[in-house]
Design a protein around this motif. Structure first.
Motif, PDB file in Angstrom:
ATOM      1  N   ARG A   1      12.844   1.803   3.780  1.00  0.00           N
ATOM      2  CA  ARG A   1      14.120   2.492   3.584  1.00  0.00           C
ATOM      3  C   ARG A   1      14.980   1.858   2.494  1.00  0.00           C
ATOM      4  O   ARG A   1      15.681   2.582   1.757  1.00  0.00           O
ATOM      5  CB  ARG A   1      14.901   2.507   4.902  1.00  0.00           C
ATOM      6  CG  ARG A   1      16.247   3.217   4.834  1.00  0.00           C
ATOM      7  CD  ARG A   1      16.866   3.306   6.216  1.00  0.00           C
ATOM      8  NE  ARG A   1      18.215   3.863   6.174  1.00  0.00           N
ATOM      9  CZ  ARG A   1      19.000   4.007   7.242  1.00  0.00           C
ATOM     10  NH1 ARG A   1      18.545   3.651   8.446  1.00  0.00           N
ATOM     11  NH2 ARG A   1      20.216   4.497   7.117  1.00  0.00           N
ATOM     12  N   TYR A   2      14.926   0.532   2.360  1.00  0.00           N
ATOM     13  CA  TYR A   2      15.912  -0.138   1.513  1.00  0.00           C
ATOM     14  C   TYR A   2      15.343  -0.880   0.306  1.00  0.00           C
ATOM     15  O   TYR A   2      16.106  -1.251  -0.587  1.00  0.00           O
ATOM     16  CB  TYR A   2      16.735  -1.121   2.354  1.00  0.00           C
ATOM     17  CG  TYR A   2      17.621  -0.440   3.361  1.00  0.00           C
ATOM     18  CD1 TYR A   2      18.785   0.208   2.968  1.00  0.00           C
ATOM     19  CD2 TYR A   2      17.281  -0.422   4.711  1.00  0.00           C
ATOM     20  CE1 TYR A   2      19.603   0.848   3.890  1.00  0.00           C
ATOM     21  CE2 TYR A   2      18.084   0.213   5.643  1.00  0.00           C
ATOM     22  CZ  TYR A   2      19.251   0.842   5.232  1.00  0.00           C
ATOM     23  OH  TYR A   2      20.051   1.481   6.143  1.00  0.00           O
ATOM     24  N   LEU A   3      14.049  -1.150   0.266  1.00  0.00           N
ATOM     25  CA  LEU A   3      13.479  -1.819  -0.898  1.00  0.00           C
ATOM     26  C   LEU A   3      12.891  -0.779  -1.841  1.00  0.00           C
ATOM     27  O   LEU A   3      12.153   0.105  -1.403  1.00  0.00           O
ATOM     28  CB  LEU A   3      12.410  -2.835  -0.489  1.00  0.00           C
ATOM     29  CG  LEU A   3      12.913  -4.272  -0.245  1.00  0.00           C
ATOM     30  CD1 LEU A   3      13.879  -4.300   0.935  1.00  0.00           C
ATOM     31  CD2 LEU A   3      11.763  -5.228  -0.022  1.00  0.00           C
ATOM     32  N   HIS A   4      13.207  -0.883  -3.114  1.00  0.00           N
ATOM     33  CA  HIS A   4      12.772   0.091  -4.104  1.00  0.00           C
ATOM     34  C   HIS A   4      11.548  -0.439  -4.848  1.00  0.00           C
ATOM     35  O   HIS A   4      11.640  -1.395  -5.617  1.00  0.00           O
ATOM     36  CB  HIS A   4      13.905   0.395  -5.088  1.00  0.00           C
ATOM     37  CG  HIS A   4      15.188   0.803  -4.429  1.00  0.00           C
ATOM     38  ND1 HIS A   4      15.292   1.938  -3.644  1.00  0.00           N
ATOM     39  CD2 HIS A   4      16.410   0.223  -4.410  1.00  0.00           C
ATOM     40  CE1 HIS A   4      16.532   2.043  -3.186  1.00  0.00           C
ATOM     41  NE2 HIS A   4      17.228   1.011  -3.639  1.00  0.00           N
TER      42      HIS A   4
ATOM     43  N   GLY B   1      21.480  -2.172  -6.244  1.00  0.00           N
ATOM     44  CA  GLY B   1      21.320  -3.610  -6.400  1.00  0.00           C
ATOM     45  C   GLY B   1      19.917  -4.082  -6.049  1.00  0.00           C
ATOM     46  O   GLY B   1      19.054  -3.308  -5.606  1.00  0.00           O
ATOM     47  N   GLN B   2      19.694  -5.369  -6.235  1.00  0.00           N
ATOM     48  CA  GLN B   2      18.404  -5.990  -5.934  1.00  0.00           C
ATOM     49  C   GLN B   2      18.353  -6.390  -4.468  1.00  0.00           C
ATOM     50  O   GLN B   2      19.314  -6.934  -3.922  1.00  0.00           O
ATOM     51  CB  GLN B   2      18.193  -7.220  -6.819  1.00  0.00           C
ATOM     52  CG  GLN B   2      16.867  -7.940  -6.589  1.00  0.00           C
ATOM     53  CD  GLN B   2      16.753  -9.216  -7.425  1.00  0.00           C
ATOM     54  OE1 GLN B   2      17.755  -9.752  -7.906  1.00  0.00           O
ATOM     55  NE2 GLN B   2      15.535  -9.712  -7.606  1.00  0.00           N
ATOM     56  N   ARG B   3      17.211  -6.162  -3.822  1.00  0.00           N
ATOM     57  CA  ARG B   3      17.011  -6.573  -2.422  1.00  0.00           C
ATOM     58  C   ARG B   3      15.752  -7.425  -2.335  1.00  0.00           C
ATOM     59  O   ARG B   3      14.712  -7.086  -2.905  1.00  0.00           O
ATOM     60  CB  ARG B   3      16.847  -5.359  -1.498  1.00  0.00           C
ATOM     61  CG  ARG B   3      18.151  -4.628  -1.165  1.00  0.00           C
ATOM     62  CD  ARG B   3      18.518  -3.616  -2.216  1.00  0.00           C
ATOM     63  NE  ARG B   3      19.777  -2.937  -1.952  1.00  0.00           N
ATOM     64  CZ  ARG B   3      19.885  -1.823  -1.267  1.00  0.00           C
ATOM     65  NH1 ARG B   3      18.813  -1.259  -0.744  1.00  0.00           N
ATOM     66  NH2 ARG B   3      21.059  -1.260  -1.095  1.00  0.00           N
TER      67      ARG B   3
ATOM     68  N   ALA C   1       0.843  -1.192   0.000  1.00  0.00           N
ATOM     69  CA  ALA C   1       0.000   0.000   0.000  1.00  0.00           C
ATOM     70  C   ALA C   1       0.872   1.234   0.000  1.00  0.00           C
ATOM     71  O   ALA C   1       1.976   1.250   0.495  1.00  0.00           O
ATOM     72  CB  ALA C   1      -0.907  -0.020   1.221  1.00  0.00           C
ATOM     73  N   GLY C   2       0.346   2.319  -0.530  1.00  0.00           N
ATOM     74  CA  GLY C   2       1.096   3.570  -0.513  1.00  0.00           C
ATOM     75  C   GLY C   2       1.281   4.113  -1.900  1.00  0.00           C
ATOM     76  O   GLY C   2       1.251   3.397  -2.887  1.00  0.00           O
ATOM     77  N   PRO C   3       1.509   5.400  -2.040  1.00  0.00           N
ATOM     78  CA  PRO C   3       1.624   6.026  -3.344  1.00  0.00           C
ATOM     79  C   PRO C   3       2.831   5.556  -4.134  1.00  0.00           C
ATOM     80  O   PRO C   3       2.857   5.652  -5.350  1.00  0.00           O
ATOM     81  CB  PRO C   3       1.740   7.515  -3.002  1.00  0.00           C
ATOM     82  CG  PRO C   3       2.248   7.557  -1.598  1.00  0.00           C
ATOM     83  CD  PRO C   3       1.658   6.367  -0.937  1.00  0.00           C
ATOM     84  N   GLU C   4       3.892   5.022  -3.427  1.00  0.00           N
ATOM     85  CA  GLU C   4       5.081   4.623  -4.139  1.00  0.00           C
ATOM     86  C   GLU C   4       4.930   3.257  -4.789  1.00  0.00           C
ATOM     87  O   GLU C   4       5.809   2.818  -5.528  1.00  0.00           O
ATOM     88  CB  GLU C   4       6.288   4.615  -3.191  1.00  0.00           C
ATOM     89  CG  GLU C   4       6.302   3.484  -2.168  1.00  0.00           C
ATOM     90  CD  GLU C   4       5.432   3.740  -0.941  1.00  0.00           C
ATOM     91  OE1 GLU C   4       4.627   4.696  -0.988  1.00  0.00           O
ATOM     92  OE2 GLU C   4       5.555   2.993   0.024  1.00  0.00           O
TER      93      GLU C   4
ATOM     94  N   ASP D   1      12.901  -5.802  -6.730  1.00  0.00           N
ATOM     95  CA  ASP D   1      12.924  -5.959  -5.282  1.00  0.00           C
ATOM     96  C   ASP D   1      11.651  -6.682  -4.863  1.00  0.00           C
ATOM     97  O   ASP D   1      10.562  -6.411  -5.386  1.00  0.00           O
ATOM     98  CB  ASP D   1      12.999  -4.600  -4.590  1.00  0.00           C
ATOM     99  CG  ASP D   1      14.401  -4.015  -4.633  1.00  0.00           C
ATOM    100  OD1 ASP D   1      15.258  -4.577  -5.341  1.00  0.00           O
ATOM    101  OD2 ASP D   1      14.637  -2.987  -3.970  1.00  0.00           O
ATOM    102  N   VAL D   2      11.800  -7.618  -3.919  1.00  0.00           N
ATOM    103  CA  VAL D   2      10.696  -8.486  -3.523  1.00  0.00           C
ATOM    104  C   VAL D   2      10.531  -8.453  -2.017  1.00  0.00           C
ATOM    105  O   VAL D   2      11.510  -8.553  -1.261  1.00  0.00           O
ATOM    106  CB  VAL D   2      10.946  -9.931  -3.992  1.00  0.00           C
ATOM    107  CG1 VAL D   2       9.907 -10.891  -3.399  1.00  0.00           C
ATOM    108  CG2 VAL D   2      10.924 -10.020  -5.516  1.00  0.00           C
ATOM    109  N   LEU D   3       9.295  -8.324  -1.578  1.00  0.00           N
ATOM    110  CA  LEU D   3       8.932  -8.505  -0.172  1.00  0.00           C
ATOM    111  C   LEU D   3       8.095  -9.768  -0.086  1.00  0.00           C
ATOM    112  O   LEU D   3       6.987  -9.831  -0.624  1.00  0.00           O
ATOM    113  CB  LEU D   3       8.132  -7.307   0.341  1.00  0.00           C
ATOM    114  CG  LEU D   3       7.506  -7.433   1.730  1.00  0.00           C
ATOM    115  CD1 LEU D   3       8.566  -7.712   2.784  1.00  0.00           C
ATOM    116  CD2 LEU D   3       6.718  -6.188   2.086  1.00  0.00           C
TER     117      LEU D   3
END
Length: 471
Positions: free
Chosen positions: A224-227, A205-207, A15-18, A67-69
């Motif tokens: 902070r760290y995942l794009h 890099g990829q996270r 969720a979120g605008p980003e 980037d994956v969560l």
């Protein structure tokens, strides 16, 4: 090779605008993915035919470099979900001395070794060099392996921090970073080291971050760290699974040791959790004196001892593993159908992670929590917070109902280590007296004074702090 069976799989964006990065469709098979032919052959040779839900959902995006969560319970197949993309996207590159190209950060030594073992066949077929960096093992040998060059490092935060401080490892060339069990790393106090690592790896890099829960610390890492990460989840509601039974056994205090011993003497393996190292060692000694093949696992054991104990538990030489929470995360043992909380956990997250050692890969399992009457209400609240519905039963040693639920039986009574047979402990003063834990007792376990008990607990806290610093 069997695979976990997750009931639901969702994928999308946070969720979120980003959040503007839509997830790719899940893969129907490994062959549909952009995996190297050598990896596909290795998968087939190991009997891995179809991707688990978390793998099918995650692999297309991860292979694209996104980037994956990832969210999911332990045992959901996360290792290959992040491991195959990490290896495939690193293949063909060569690491300079001390400068790895890919990093997997995990909270415990046991999980680091399991991840390394799972990825090694695929790394070897791609001619990638891997090194496992954990505390409790020779830091000199680990530094030497890094000097020789390793494309992939699997590490615990404390030991990696030490190697970076010694200039034995430089992270600036790491292009793929994985945080596995991120919530536990934060729970164990490793957040500063995790942040330190993420500040040093290649910023573009990829996270990939995998976590069972997204509390404040983990959410902060994600933001902070995942794009623009894509989110994938493979879990059942509230962290439980339909093939797992939960039982609360209300035990009369003086009968607690006998009940525990009879459960340990069952036909089949069992994992037993207690709160302290002292309690683990005390119960293990009692079980072996009763003829039960038990072994202890906690942070006071050296890494070679812990590795040997786990190997013996997996191959059946040891049938009862008595452990502190060091074994509650990441430990995978096939066909483990019973977990016993000899000391009931007070934190719902601890309960879920202990319980997650059974009912893996779609198999069935039982979780049994031994509770004295005066802690029944407190335990009920903890289970409710964990989203667990448990069957409550009053039991005594030697009863058929105890055997029906746990498979308990009378131990042989023949000591395994040549000592005298175990006497029946005299638990007449307090419900927890005798197992080494002091919760709710006026005196420390074994009849020592309160002052001595406090000194022992202080020593254990200092040892735990040293373990955290060393990974």
């Amino acid at each position: 090779m069997t695979h976990p069976d997750d009931s639901t799989t969702t994928h999308g964006t946070p969720a979120g605008p980003e959040a503007t990065n839509p997830a790719l469709p899940p893969a129907a098979s490994f062959a549909d993915l952009a995996l190297p032919a050598a990896v596909l052959r290795t998968l087939s040779g190991l009997g891995v035919r179809e991707p688990f839900p978390i793998q099918a959902a995650t692999l297309p995006d991860a292979l694209e470099g996104r980037d994956v969560l990832g969210r999911g319970r332990t045992g959901s197949g996360k290792t290959l979900a992040f491991g195959l993309p990490l290896l495939a996207r690193t293949a063909g590159r060569r690491a300079e001395p001390k400068q790895p190209l890919a990093l997997v950060l995990v909270p415990t030594r046991e999980l680091a070794q399991q991840v390394s073992a799972a990825l090694t066949p695929y790394a070897e077929t791609l001619r990638l060099r891997t090194v496992t960096v954990v505390g409790g093992m020779s830091i000199g040998r680990q530094a030497a392996a890094l000097r020789q060059g390793a494309e992939v490092v699997v590490a615990t935060p404390g030991r990696l921090h030490d190697l970076v401080e010694r200039n034995a490892c430089r992270l600036g060339r790491v292009r793929i970073t994985v945080l596995d069990e991120a919530d536990q790393m934060c729970d164990l106090g490793f957040l500063p080291q995790v942040v330190e690592v993420l500040d040093q790896v290649a910023p573009d890099g990829q996270r990939m971050l995998f976590s069972a829960t997204l509390d404040r610390d983990v959410d902060g890492l994600v933001r902070r760290y995942l794009h623009d990460p894509v989110v994938h989840a493979a879990e059942e509601p509230r962290g439980t699974v339909s093939t797992m039974e939960h039982h609360v056994l209300v035990v009369h205090g003086p009968d607690r040791y006998a009940v525990t011993t009879e459960i340990a003497a069952r036909d089949g393996r069992v994992l037993m959790f207690l709160d302290t190292k002292h309690a683990v060692d005390r119960l293990t000694g009692h079980l072996r004196a009763s003829g039960v093949h038990a072994a202890a696992l906690h942070s006071g054991k050296s890494q070679p001892q812990r590795t040997r104990t786990l190997a013996q538990f997996r191959n059946g030489q040891v049938t009862v593993l008595v452990a502190t929470n060091v074994a509650a995360r990441g430990l995978h043992v096939d066909d483990l159908d019973l977990v016993v909380n000899v000391d009931p956990p007070t934190d719902p997250k601890d309960y879920v992670h202990r319980a997650g050692r059974t009912a893996r890969a779609g198999a069935s399992g039982r979780v049994v929590t031994l509770v004295p009457a005066d802690l029944r209400r407190e335990t009920s609240r903890m289970l409710a917070d964990a989203g667990i519905e448990a069957t409550v039963t009053k039991v005594r040693s030697g009863e058929a109902e105890l055997s029906r639920i746990t498979g308990a039986r009378t131990p042989s009574g023949t000591p395994l280590d040549g000592g005298p047979a175990a006497p029946r402990p005299k638990n007449t003063h307090a419900p927890f007296r005798g197992l080494g834990t002091t919760r709710g007792t006026p005196r420390a376990a074994g009849g020592t004074s309160r002052k001595a008990g406090e000194a022992r607990r202080l020593a254990e806290a200092r040892q735990a702090a040293r373990v955290r610093r060393g990974g």
